[in-house]
Design a protein around this motif. Structure first.
Motif, mmCIF file in Angstrom:
data_model
loop_
_atom_site.group_PDB
_atom_site.id
_atom_site.type_symbol
_atom_site.label_atom_id
_atom_site.label_comp_id
_atom_site.label_asym_id
_atom_site.label_seq_id
_atom_site.Cartn_x
_atom_site.Cartn_y
_atom_site.Cartn_z
ATOM 1 N N ALA A 98 -21.833 13.680 15.773
ATOM 2 C CA ALA A 98 -20.740 14.501 16.306
ATOM 3 C C ALA A 98 -20.800 15.916 15.730
ATOM 4 O O ALA A 98 -20.581 16.900 16.447
ATOM 5 C CB ALA A 98 -19.400 13.847 15.992
ATOM 6 N N ARG A 99 -21.116 16.014 14.438
ATOM 7 C CA ARG A 99 -21.223 17.343 13.818
ATOM 8 C C ARG A 99 -22.331 18.157 14.483
ATOM 9 O O ARG A 99 -22.145 19.350 14.795
ATOM 10 C CB ARG A 99 -21.505 17.199 12.324
ATOM 11 C CG ARG A 99 -21.495 18.531 11.555
ATOM 12 C CD ARG A 99 -21.926 18.348 10.113
ATOM 13 N NE ARG A 99 -23.358 18.059 10.025
ATOM 14 C CZ ARG A 99 -24.311 19.001 10.101
ATOM 15 N NH1 ARG A 99 -23.978 20.282 10.283
ATOM 16 N NH2 ARG A 99 -25.585 18.667 10.003
ATOM 17 N N LEU A 100 -23.473 17.531 14.718
ATOM 18 C CA LEU A 100 -24.602 18.226 15.332
ATOM 19 C C LEU A 100 -24.354 18.562 16.796
ATOM 20 O O LEU A 100 -24.849 19.571 17.299
ATOM 21 C CB LEU A 100 -25.867 17.366 15.211
ATOM 22 C CG LEU A 100 -26.425 17.163 13.802
ATOM 23 C CD1 LEU A 100 -27.553 16.129 13.822
ATOM 24 C CD2 LEU A 100 -26.906 18.470 13.214
ATOM 25 N N ALA A 101 -23.587 17.696 17.487
ATOM 26 C CA ALA A 101 -23.346 17.895 18.926
ATOM 27 C C ALA A 101 -22.323 18.983 19.202
ATOM 28 O O ALA A 101 -22.266 19.518 20.322
ATOM 29 C CB ALA A 101 -22.888 16.585 19.558
ATOM 30 N N ALA A 141 -24.249 11.030 20.827
ATOM 31 C CA ALA A 141 -25.483 10.793 20.076
ATOM 32 C C ALA A 141 -26.649 11.553 20.696
ATOM 33 O O ALA A 141 -27.449 12.172 19.976
ATOM 34 C CB ALA A 141 -25.779 9.298 20.021
ATOM 35 N N GLN A 142 -26.748 11.513 22.033
ATOM 36 C CA GLN A 142 -27.836 12.216 22.713
ATOM 37 C C GLN A 142 -27.721 13.725 22.532
ATOM 38 O O GLN A 142 -28.731 14.433 22.390
ATOM 39 C CB GLN A 142 -27.846 11.865 24.204
ATOM 40 C CG GLN A 142 -28.177 10.410 24.506
ATOM 41 C CD GLN A 142 -29.570 10.000 24.087
ATOM 42 O OE1 GLN A 142 -30.493 10.818 24.070
ATOM 43 N NE2 GLN A 142 -29.728 8.734 23.741
ATOM 44 N N LEU A 180 -9.855 11.865 22.266
ATOM 45 C CA LEU A 180 -9.482 13.224 22.638
ATOM 46 C C LEU A 180 -9.681 14.193 21.477
ATOM 47 O O LEU A 180 -10.138 15.327 21.671
ATOM 48 C CB LEU A 180 -8.023 13.260 23.115
ATOM 49 C CG LEU A 180 -7.549 14.571 23.745
ATOM 50 C CD1 LEU A 180 -8.408 14.926 24.958
ATOM 51 C CD2 LEU A 180 -6.080 14.462 24.148
ATOM 52 N N ALA A 181 -9.375 13.760 20.267
ATOM 53 C CA ALA A 181 -9.578 14.610 19.083
ATOM 54 C C ALA A 181 -11.059 14.934 18.905
ATOM 55 O O ALA A 181 -11.417 16.080 18.546
ATOM 56 C CB ALA A 181 -9.033 13.913 17.840
ATOM 57 N N ILE A 182 -11.915 13.959 19.165
ATOM 58 C CA ILE A 182 -13.362 14.202 19.070
ATOM 59 C C ILE A 182 -13.803 15.204 20.134
ATOM 60 O O ILE A 182 -14.522 16.165 19.849
ATOM 61 C CB ILE A 182 -14.135 12.873 19.231
ATOM 62 C CG1 ILE A 182 -13.813 11.927 18.080
ATOM 63 C CG2 ILE A 182 -15.646 13.144 19.289
ATOM 64 C CD1 ILE A 182 -14.290 10.501 18.302
ATOM 65 N N VAL A 183 -13.343 14.991 21.377
ATOM 66 C CA VAL A 183 -13.725 15.870 22.488
ATOM 67 C C VAL A 183 -13.271 17.305 22.224
ATOM 68 O O VAL A 183 -14.038 18.263 22.426
ATOM 69 C CB VAL A 183 -13.122 15.357 23.811
ATOM 70 C CG1 VAL A 183 -13.258 16.403 24.912
ATOM 71 C CG2 VAL A 183 -13.810 14.068 24.239
ATOM 72 N N ARG A 195 -16.937 15.682 13.133
ATOM 73 C CA ARG A 195 -17.367 14.610 12.226
ATOM 74 C C ARG A 195 -16.168 13.854 11.670
ATOM 75 O O ARG A 195 -16.148 12.616 11.650
ATOM 76 C CB ARG A 195 -18.180 15.191 11.072
ATOM 77 C CG ARG A 195 -18.704 14.152 10.073
ATOM 78 C CD ARG A 195 -19.089 14.797 8.761
ATOM 79 N NE ARG A 195 -17.925 15.424 8.142
ATOM 80 C CZ ARG A 195 -17.990 16.326 7.162
ATOM 81 N NH1 ARG A 195 -19.165 16.711 6.695
ATOM 82 N NH2 ARG A 195 -16.884 16.837 6.654
ATOM 83 N N ASP A 196 -15.149 14.597 11.219
ATOM 84 C CA ASP A 196 -13.962 13.958 10.639
ATOM 85 C C ASP A 196 -13.229 13.106 11.681
ATOM 86 O O ASP A 196 -12.711 12.029 11.367
ATOM 87 C CB ASP A 196 -13.018 15.014 10.064
ATOM 88 C CG ASP A 196 -13.606 15.708 8.834
ATOM 89 O OD1 ASP A 196 -14.611 15.205 8.283
ATOM 90 O OD2 ASP A 196 -13.066 16.765 8.441
#
Length: 216
Positions: A98-101, A141-142, A180-183, A195-196
């Protein structure tokens, strides 16, 4: 040329058989510990045994199927301890993905993720929602740009998806909020926040499972 076409068709059928058999295992249609035979699977899929044989070999090599002392193949059962260990590694790897994406994942994929969240709110944790969840995590991930990391995450997610403890309680609103928080962090390009948010999501998966265990 004809031989190449035959080989290509054989590989294609084997891939179809692999995907269909894996899907049956992940959905619980074939339960952990249940006997798996080429004849049985070929009949279910209405396919010849040759591509099914290749699919079974592949799943055995990956550890999804386990050969008994008698020579019989069964779906490998996963213990609670194994599940929690795999989930801990998923937390590390998916948080890094997630951090890299962040800032790299396309607007199209983010829009698709929002559609999945809306569908989850409407329909709850049905079978389609489980596929949506797999697609959501796979897209991140991709988008990490690291294929080795993405493959490791896919393998771990397959392992944890095989762990079943009846029907877990539905936490639809919480799952939607976590996704939603990730998006939103991904959209803003905030790698640490993404990441968090992923860590918090996987931590809650673990907490809900332990809650379910305590209630049994």
């Amino acid at each position: 040329m004809k031989r190449d076409n035959v080989n290509s068709e054989s590989r294609s059928l084997s891939a179809i058989a692999y995907g269909a058999l894996l899907d049956m295992i992940l959905r619980g249609t074939i339960a952990p510990g249940e006997l798996v035979t080429e004849r049985q699977i070929a009949a279910r899929l209405d396919m010849s045994r040759t591509p099914v044989r290749e699919a079974v070999r592949r799943l055995e090599g990956e550890g999804t199927l386990e050969r008994q002392r008698t020579g019989a193949l069964v779906v490998r059962p996963y213990s609670m301890e194994e599940f929690l260990h795999a989930l801990a590694v998923r937390r590390l790897l998916e948080g890094e993905a997630a951090r890299l994406a962040a800032g790299k994942i396309s607007p199209k994929l983010l829009a698709a993720a929002r559609e999945r969240i809306d569908r989850l709110r409407r329909e709850g944790l049905a079978d389609a929602a489980h596929q949506d969840d797999r697609d959501f995590h796979d897209a991140i991930a991709q988008a990490s740009g690291n294929p080795v990391l993405a493959n490791a995450i896919a393998d771990l997610r397959k392992r944890t998806a095989m762990f079943r403890l009846g029907r877990l309680p539905e936490h639809r609103d919480m799952v939607c909020a976590e996704h939603l928080a990730i998006v939103e962090a991904l959209e803003r390009g905030q790698g640490e926040a993404a990441r968090d948010a992923m860590h918090a999501h996987i931590d809650n998966v673990r907490a809900h499972l332990l809650q379910r265990l305590a209630a049994l």
